[in-house]
Design a protein around this motif. Sequence first.
Motif, PDB file in Angstrom:
ATOM      1  N   LYS A  53      -4.071 -18.418   5.224  1.00 46.67           N
ATOM      2  CA  LYS A  53      -4.122 -18.500   3.505  1.00 46.67           C
ATOM      3  C   LYS A  53      -3.355 -17.217   3.369  1.00 46.67           C
ATOM      4  CE  LYS A  53      -7.739 -19.421   0.477  1.00 46.67           C
ATOM      5  NZ  LYS A  53      -9.217 -19.293   0.221  1.00 46.67           N
ATOM      6  N   ASP A  54      -3.922 -15.949   3.863  1.00 45.62           N
ATOM      7  CA  ASP A  54      -3.305 -14.724   3.587  1.00 45.62           C
ATOM      8  C   ASP A  54      -1.813 -14.445   4.174  1.00 45.62           C
ATOM      9  OD1 ASP A  54      -4.779 -14.885   5.903  1.00 45.62           O
ATOM     10  OD2 ASP A  54      -4.825 -12.658   6.025  1.00 45.62           O
ATOM     11  N   GLY A  55      -1.246 -15.323   4.827  1.00 44.27           N
ATOM     12  CA  GLY A  55       0.188 -15.110   5.009  1.00 44.27           C
ATOM     13  C   GLY A  55       0.543 -14.714   6.475  1.00 44.27           C
ATOM     14  N   MET A  85      -7.534 -25.764   9.554  1.00 46.28           N
ATOM     15  CA  MET A  85      -8.323 -24.593   9.644  1.00 46.28           C
ATOM     16  C   MET A  85      -7.608 -23.430   9.130  1.00 46.28           C
ATOM     17  SD  MET A  85      -8.792 -21.552  11.745  1.00 46.28           S
ATOM     18  CE  MET A  85      -8.040 -21.845  13.250  1.00 46.28           C
ATOM     19  N   LEU A  86      -6.351 -23.170   9.879  1.00 46.00           N
ATOM     20  CA  LEU A  86      -5.703 -21.967   9.550  1.00 46.00           C
ATOM     21  C   LEU A  86      -5.338 -21.938   8.126  1.00 46.00           C
ATOM     22  CD1 LEU A  86      -2.365 -21.673  10.147  1.00 46.00           C
ATOM     23  CD2 LEU A  86      -3.004 -22.278  12.455  1.00 46.00           C
ATOM     24  N   LEU A  87      -4.835 -23.054   7.885  1.00 47.45           N
ATOM     25  CA  LEU A  87      -4.262 -23.199   6.272  1.00 47.45           C
ATOM     26  C   LEU A  87      -5.362 -22.571   5.485  1.00 47.45           C
ATOM     27  CD1 LEU A  87      -2.375 -26.475   6.115  1.00 47.45           C
ATOM     28  CD2 LEU A  87      -1.472 -24.135   6.240  1.00 47.45           C
ATOM     29  N   GLN A  88      -6.603 -22.759   5.745  1.00 44.81           N
ATOM     30  CA  GLN A  88      -7.760 -22.276   4.705  1.00 44.81           C
ATOM     31  C   GLN A  88      -8.337 -20.713   5.063  1.00 44.81           C
ATOM     32  OE1 GLN A  88      -9.297 -23.641   2.202  1.00 44.81           O
ATOM     33  NE2 GLN A  88      -7.721 -25.259   2.408  1.00 44.81           N
ATOM     34  N   LEU A  89      -7.749 -20.008   6.348  1.00 44.82           N
ATOM     35  CA  LEU A  89      -8.322 -19.151   6.838  1.00 44.82           C
ATOM     36  C   LEU A  89      -7.758 -17.665   6.102  1.00 44.82           C
ATOM     37  CD1 LEU A  89      -9.828 -17.559   9.112  1.00 44.82           C
ATOM     38  CD2 LEU A  89      -7.861 -17.842  10.433  1.00 44.82           C
ATOM     39  N   ASP A  90      -8.511 -16.914   5.564  1.00 36.95           N
ATOM     40  CA  ASP A  90      -8.177 -15.318   5.306  1.00 36.95           C
ATOM     41  C   ASP A  90      -8.215 -14.551   6.402  1.00 36.95           C
ATOM     42  OD1 ASP A  90      -7.822 -12.800   4.351  1.00 36.95           O
ATOM     43  OD2 ASP A  90      -9.069 -13.588   2.380  1.00 36.95           O
ATOM     44  N   LEU A  91      -7.288 -14.452   7.418  1.00 35.96           N
ATOM     45  CA  LEU A  91      -7.318 -13.784   8.360  1.00 35.96           C
ATOM     46  C   LEU A  91      -7.911 -12.237   8.319  1.00 35.96           C
ATOM     47  CD1 LEU A  91      -7.284 -14.172  11.575  1.00 35.96           C
ATOM     48  CD2 LEU A  91      -4.571 -13.782  11.429  1.00 35.96           C
ATOM     49  N   GLU A  92      -7.169 -11.490   7.312  1.00 35.27           N
ATOM     50  CA  GLU A  92      -7.429 -10.199   7.075  1.00 35.27           C
ATOM     51  C   GLU A  92      -8.767  -9.984   6.753  1.00 35.27           C
ATOM     52  OE1 GLU A  92      -5.826  -7.709   8.137  1.00 35.27           O
ATOM     53  OE2 GLU A  92      -4.555  -9.331   8.937  1.00 35.27           O
ATOM     54  N   LYS A  93      -9.643 -11.113   6.215  1.00 40.45           N
ATOM     55  CA  LYS A  93     -11.119 -10.775   6.060  1.00 40.45           C
ATOM     56  C   LYS A  93     -11.942 -10.975   7.372  1.00 40.45           C
ATOM     57  CE  LYS A  93     -14.236 -11.795   2.405  1.00 40.45           C
ATOM     58  NZ  LYS A  93     -15.176 -11.161   3.224  1.00 40.45           N
ATOM     59  N   LEU A  94     -11.453 -12.044   8.078  1.00 42.24           N
ATOM     60  CA  LEU A  94     -12.102 -12.254   9.214  1.00 42.24           C
ATOM     61  C   LEU A  94     -11.893 -11.085  10.354  1.00 42.24           C
ATOM     62  CD1 LEU A  94     -13.708 -14.392  11.275  1.00 42.24           C
ATOM     63  CD2 LEU A  94     -11.657 -15.284  12.017  1.00 42.24           C
TER      64      LEU A  94
END
Length: 755
Positions: free
Chosen positions: A442-444, A714-723
């Motif tokens: 989600k965050d690119g 899953m990954l389309l919804q994931l804000d990785l920088e937050k996780l």
Amino acid sequence: MRSSLAGPRVLLRRLREVMAEPIDAQERLDNIVRLIAANVVAEVCSVYILRADGILELFATEGLNKGAVHETALNVGEGLVGLIASNARPLNLPNAQAHPSFAYRPETGEEHYNSFLGVPILRAGRTLGVLVVQNKEHRTYFEDEVEALQTTAMVIAEMVAAGELEAIAQKGTTIDVIRPMHLTGVSLADGIGLGHVVLHEPRVVITNLIAEDADSEKERLDDAVLRLRQSLDRMLASGEFSQHGEHREVLEAYRMFAYDRGWVRKIEEAIRNGLTAEAAVEKVQSDTRAQMLRQTDPYLRERLHDLDDLAHRLIRELMGREHGANDSDLPKDAIIIARNMGAAELLDYDRDRIRGLVLEESGPTSHVTIVARALGIPAVGQVEDIVSLTEANDAIIVDGEVGQIFLRPASDVEQAFADKVRFRAKRQEQYRQQREMESRTKDGTNVKLQLNAGLLVDMPSMVDAGADGVGLFRTELQFMVASSIPRMSEQQELYSKVLDMAGDKPVTFRSLDIGGDKVLPYLRFAQEENPAMGWRAIRFGLDRPGMLRTQIRAMLHAGAGRKLRIMFPMVANTSEYRRARELVEKELAHLKQHGHEVPAELKLGVMIEVPALLYQLEEIFSEVDFASVGSNDLFQFFYAADRGNNRVAERFDSLAPAFLRALKSIVEVGNRLDKPVTLCGELAGHPLSAMALLAIGYRRLSMSPASIGPVKTMLLQLDLEKLRPEFSTHLQLCNGLDDVRSFLKSFAADHNIPV
Ligand code: PEP
Ligand code: MG
């Protein structure tokens, strides 16, 4: 007094006439009991049938009060009839009323009768009911009378199994043989299949139970036994047994039984009593089965399987049938049922007609499982006794999601599953819709999702699932499904086709990973104490370089003029990789020297799946072009927990901080040295664990085709920088307790991430 028993053969001949008459089931049963009573010279003959609720109901009688028919009912274990059903053994009593189990039923009027002979009505070892004769006088029935009654019971068993008695069952009751059953096993391949039973080893339908002439049946038996023995001897001598995926010990056991005089003598006896040779084999097997099923000793139960197989072989010899699957009348919604099966045997079926697979044996890492997954066939394994519990064409549901089976399901269960199938189809449709979308969080952050494959049948999934190439091509699968070592030309042809089908997407071929649990039946390996840690994969490849060099040459030919990626499994030391690379270089030089075209670009890598490599990361990464983490093996060696052993496989969590730290160290060194790292074990294919892998730095994941949709969702919804920062703190603070899963689950729930 010796009863006349005008010979069971006369009885059977008359029975055949009754079976052929166009009358209803009740009338047929009535005629049968009348006939038996007359033939055995008994005053009473009764048939009790087992209902789904565990009750034995009187279905027909000659001699007892007719009013008791469909009224008298006994529990299994209750009364003499119940005792026979629970022991699956005949009971022969001169004074029945003195027996402690005797249960008096006033409505029957049986108090006048003293002697009693009852036999179980058996089919494939299952008790379907009880057949009884009674006399007023005190007498013990002769052995041949017992035999005759057992033989007659077999005819009735056919009627029951054919569903004929359903029509005359009491309203609201069901006959046991068609009872709905819920069985649990182990999930082998995801998916839900609704369909009808096809027995991989068809229970040969013996249409002709009753013989015209005992002598000619005996001759047929002798011939068939001889052929059976010869074929077993031949298979053992030639090593041909590998073709059916059978192991030597099993064949040795078959041979032992085939030469057993006792077995053959029992069959001959049944023939003398009037059965055809086929029916005689079936009868003896059913009796043996019923008795052995009550054994708890696993060794004896295993031998029962051997005996079953042997009896089937003998029946096939008698009927002149081929061993194995017969596709000609495969239903469109076939659910294949087998004890076990080789990978190649599954491939023999028409894929379009298979909706599911159920096995009595087989674990999640067996070859047939790998192929079922590749073909997208829902599969469940370790379902006890499924072969004998099913009849061809029974309705059945396979739930590969959780590993359960619904046999002859009630309509509400069927409805619920039909809904579930529709729901899954809808979800698949969603996955298809997101196929063309970039796989980016989600965050690119871009993430490469690739496919684990091993057969040509896997390749269409690459496009269907929208995978970014093949991250792991398990080349050993071609070897595992073949009956002899594939020639170089065959290997080259497969690799070429795979590259063609992948188009401009990359494919990473892994060199042969055989040995360990991946045995090739045609290649003899010495028995090893710990095969997973034995002479396998690259160890074998380097020690016997002929096979590896042939394979490398096939890959280089297939990759001529295009991009080629090869990696080596189970490398434990950098030096092993170096030696493998030298082999490639030699082959490459050889090809050039002979004027062959070579790959336009060649990248070489290693699987990181032996913990020793964790302590050589700098060294190995500075030599390879890329690496792929085999988390299945790495995990089993990390925790010293056999990946195929159910007892320990669940003991350790693959998301335990210790293991995640190890995985993190790999990708960190890879990134630092600018070498791409993929993770291609099962871990990559579960949305929750994929989330953890992304959080610790992995950007390339390779998985089975069915996993790509859920992981991408899953990954389309994931804000990785937050996780990332939260996860990193969590991992550092974690005191070793396996609470990573709950952390990830609550993160997913809080952020609306489907996992
Ligand atoms: C692994 O070990 O994780 C792996 C991908 O290889 P295989 O399952 O074929 O051993
Ligand atoms: Mg491995």
